[in-house]
Design an enzyme around this catalytic site. Structure first.
Site: not given
Length: 711
Positions: A344, A380
């Site tokens: 993330d 990401e």
């Protein structure tokens, strides 16, 4: 008092050896660390850790067994102006705890200051209001468990939420719904297998906390991007208990998925913690060694640098933070048998100072690590800091969520003009983003939807977000949805609108599975899952966000279509190449269909059957094209060194609002063709399709995709 031996400074955390437990915790700022042991009644016994080596406080306690609840108290300076926030009145979680029991109740005692006065010191005891770390047994019968190790180019990813996927599944026993055991249940595994899924990417399962702000609104941190324990599976997803049972249950889930040939990828949040900014609680890292764990503002260490939008960022230039992250990753691979990670806000991991440094220490460590470098690593590739959008800029070992793919495909199917050049790059693996540093098409993790944003159903049903249920006056969530409601906002009874929406879903899914790269499907999209226009359900732990399995019968045609797409992709390597198209003429592999034809591996045609030129690509009004994929020109060999042989295909894309008649290319590209898929006719059977000859015309309905196989 418990007997305490010096013990060892490594490994960090609590480790049971069969006779007792060794405790070790890094806390450079602390002058002394107390180990706090709790019995079943909640009574606390404090033991000073007797040894300190390289700022690691440690001790061994004979007779301390798995299931023992514990925490730490750090004695040291409380001086926020210098970045120090030690306070022995605060019970602290072990950063290396492998299991956590309970929740935080957000009493003022959990904070280091008195409410209303952030620079005061609060000495209330937080133990009655805190979670507990738990000693875990390392023993588990893995049997003959082996990682599936599916090659990237053969991978189909299914992004799922442990609770949301199983909370409403009628075939999962009620007591197992919403848990790791539910994900590993045969009914769920069978669904994934039939869907063609090779990897489940689980949204955060590291121990997280629910924000006080959300609790006060009657909401919860459903998504889980609020980690407090990087080694502990989240306790609320365990059906069997929280005294270490969650670890066994997680392992059993992994074992069950592996038996079905499905990999487990974890969505991990190593960029920040749940302690937030200077107004946040003192739960673990802050109380042990605030300045070593977090990026503080250089000229005023009372405050935190924040490139995550959550209040803090971990200090990636700290060797102790890097060690913790690498230890965590290795633990999940070696002890929990997971097969990869999706990072993330991964750009934050590259921030050693302010800029995003592609060669940051974290990536160097991953590159040389013999364990982590061998699993799937997905970034990401953005954060909220300056220069944080880094799609295409991660090191060669990494793959990336391709946000440009999502945007381009959405734009094309909602009818935006001038999208063809961008669409062409995304269909063919995004070589403009990944080829220059030696990466392959599978560096691109392609997706049209994910947890963050509209579901597939909502993408074709809403033009704007409808997030009122979140209690933020619809201000939260992205306004850049690139969606189209097909002429009516939200639920509708008009059969023409409903039919168009279903066709648009099929168009988006077909594009996803026919593109080079790795397709990722959002959980429930194959069942028409809706969030009623909410594009930010991070706080909605309820039926709004959970998969509605009752829609299975109603949505069976869509589910069947996804299964057919997965089978088509799996059967034909031309849709999952390991190398980029060359565009030039490549002699076909000996014995392959069309061998000796000297055709290009990829050719673009206009609807009238002529090769596209620069003028055709730049025509802003154009929304249609044909793509020839030469199955006889897949130049990479298989694992045995043999040339890969496949059929050739012709893809017809029509995003116009009217039907178009396509002229098939000249005979040298294929004399006869048969239609194998049509998004305007989802029940099409290949064996019933008429043969179409080169040069003949074929009607392609408005807003549809057709796939033709060369006979």
């Amino acid at each position: 008092m418990a007997q305490v031996w010096p013990g060892d400074a490594y490994p960090l955390g609590a480790h049971f050896d069969g006779a007792g437990t060794n405790f070790a915790v890094f806390a450079e700022a602390a002058e002394q660390v107390e180990l706090c042991l709790f019995d079943d009644s909640g009574a606390e016994r404090r033991v000073r850790l007797p040894e300190v080596d390289a700022f690691v406080h440690h001790g061994y306690l004979p007779g301390v067994m798995p299931g023992q609840r514990y925490g730490f108290r750090a004695h040291g300076p409380y001086d926020p102006a210098r970045g120090h926030r030690c306070n022995p009145s605060k019970l602290l979680l072990d950063p290396y705890a492998q299991a956590v029991e309970g929740t935080v109740d957000w009493d003022q005692a959990c904070f280091g200051y008195d409410f209303g006065d952030p620079w005061s010191r609060n000495d209330l005891d937080s133990a009655p209001h805190m979670m507990r770390s738990v000693v875990v047994s390392p023993y588990f019968d893995w049997g003959d468990d082996r990682p599936p190790r599916t090659p990237y180019h053969d991978t189909v990813i299914y992004e799922a939420h442990v609770k949301g996927l199983t909370a409403r599944h009628p075939e999962v026993p009620a007591e197992l719904r919403g848990t790791y055991a539910g994900v590993g249940h045969p009914a769920v595994v069978e669904h994934l297998t039939k869907l063609g899924v090779t990897a489940v990417e689980l949204m955060p399962v590291h121990q997280f906390v629910h924000d006080d702000m959300l609790i006060q609104k009657g909401l919860r941190n459903y998504w889980g991007y609020n980690t407090i324990g990087f080694f502990a599976p989240h306790n609320e997803y365990a059906a069997g208990g929280q005294r270490g049972e969650q670890v066994l249950e997680f392992k059993a889930m992994v074992k069950a998925l592996h038996e079905a040939g499905i990999e487990v990828i974890l969505d991990v949040v190593y960029n920040h913690t749940a302690e937030g900014n200077h107004l946040g609680p003192t739960l673990s890292f802050r109380g042990l060694d605030n300045a070593s764990y977090y990026r503080l503002v250089d000229d005023d260490p009372r405050y935190y640098m924040d490139t995550t939008g959550t209040g803090n960022s971990l200090l990636m230039r700290s060797p102790h933070v890097l060690q913790m992250i690498m230890d965590s990753l290795r633990y999940w691979v070696t002890e929990m048998h997971v097969d990869g990670f999706r990072f993330d806000l991964a750009s934050t991991l590259a921030r050693e100072l302010h800029e995003v440094d592609r060669l940051a220490a974290f990536f160097d460590l991953v590159q040389q690590d013999p364990v982590i470098s061998q699993v799937k690593l997905i970034a990401e590739p953005w954060d909220v800091g300056e220069g944080g959008y880094q799609v295409g800029n991660f090191p060669p070992l990494w793959t990336e969520w391709n946000g440009q793919y999502r945007d381009s495909v959405r734009d094309y199917w909602r009818g935006q003009p001038g999208v063809l050049p961008e669409l062409g790059s995304r269909l063919t693996g995004s070589s403009d983003l990944y080829a220059d540093d030696g990466r392959k098409p599978f560096a691109s993790i392609n997706f049209v939807t994910c947890h963050d944003g509209f579901t597939l159903h909502d993408l074709v049903s809403y033009n704007v977000k409808h997030n009122d249920a979140n209690g933020e006056a619809n201000r939260d969530g992205s306004d850049d949805n690139r969606s189209w409601n097909c002429g009516y906002e939200g639920p509708v009874d008009d059969l023409d609108v409903l039919a168009l929406r279903e066709r648009q879903k099929r168009n988006l899914l077909a594009t996803l599975f026919l593109s080079q790269g790795v397709p990722m499907l959002g959980h429930g999209d194959e069942l028409g899952r809706t969030q009623r226009g909410n594009n930010n359900v991070y706080c909605q732990d309820n039926e709004l966000s959970w998969v509605d399995w009752d829609r299975l019968l109603e949505q069976f045609p869509l589910l069947d279509f996804v299964q057919r797409l997965a089978r088509l992709r799996r059967k034909h390597p031309v849709f999952r190449r390991r190398r980029f198209f060359q565009g030039g003429r490549i002699h076909a592999a000996p014995g392959a269909p069309g061998s000796g034809s000297d055709l290009a591996d990829l050719v673009w045609f206009t609807p009238d059957g002529t090769e596209m030129d620069d003028q055709d690509w730049s025509a802003g009004f154009s929304k249609s094209l044909q793509v020839f994929l030469n199955g006889g020109a897949i130049v990479e060999p298989d694992r045995r060194g043999e040339p890969i042989k496949d059929d050739s295909f012709l893809l017809l894309f029509n995003a116009h609002d009217g039907d178009l008649r396509y002229s098939l290319p000249p005979a040298r590209y294929g004399g006869m063709w048969i239609k194998v898929l049509d998004t305007a006719d989802p029940m099409l059977a290949e064996e019933e399709s008429p043969v179409v000859k080169a040069g003949e015309t074929l009607m392609c309905e408005a807003r549809s995709v057709q796939v033709l196989r060369r006979v």
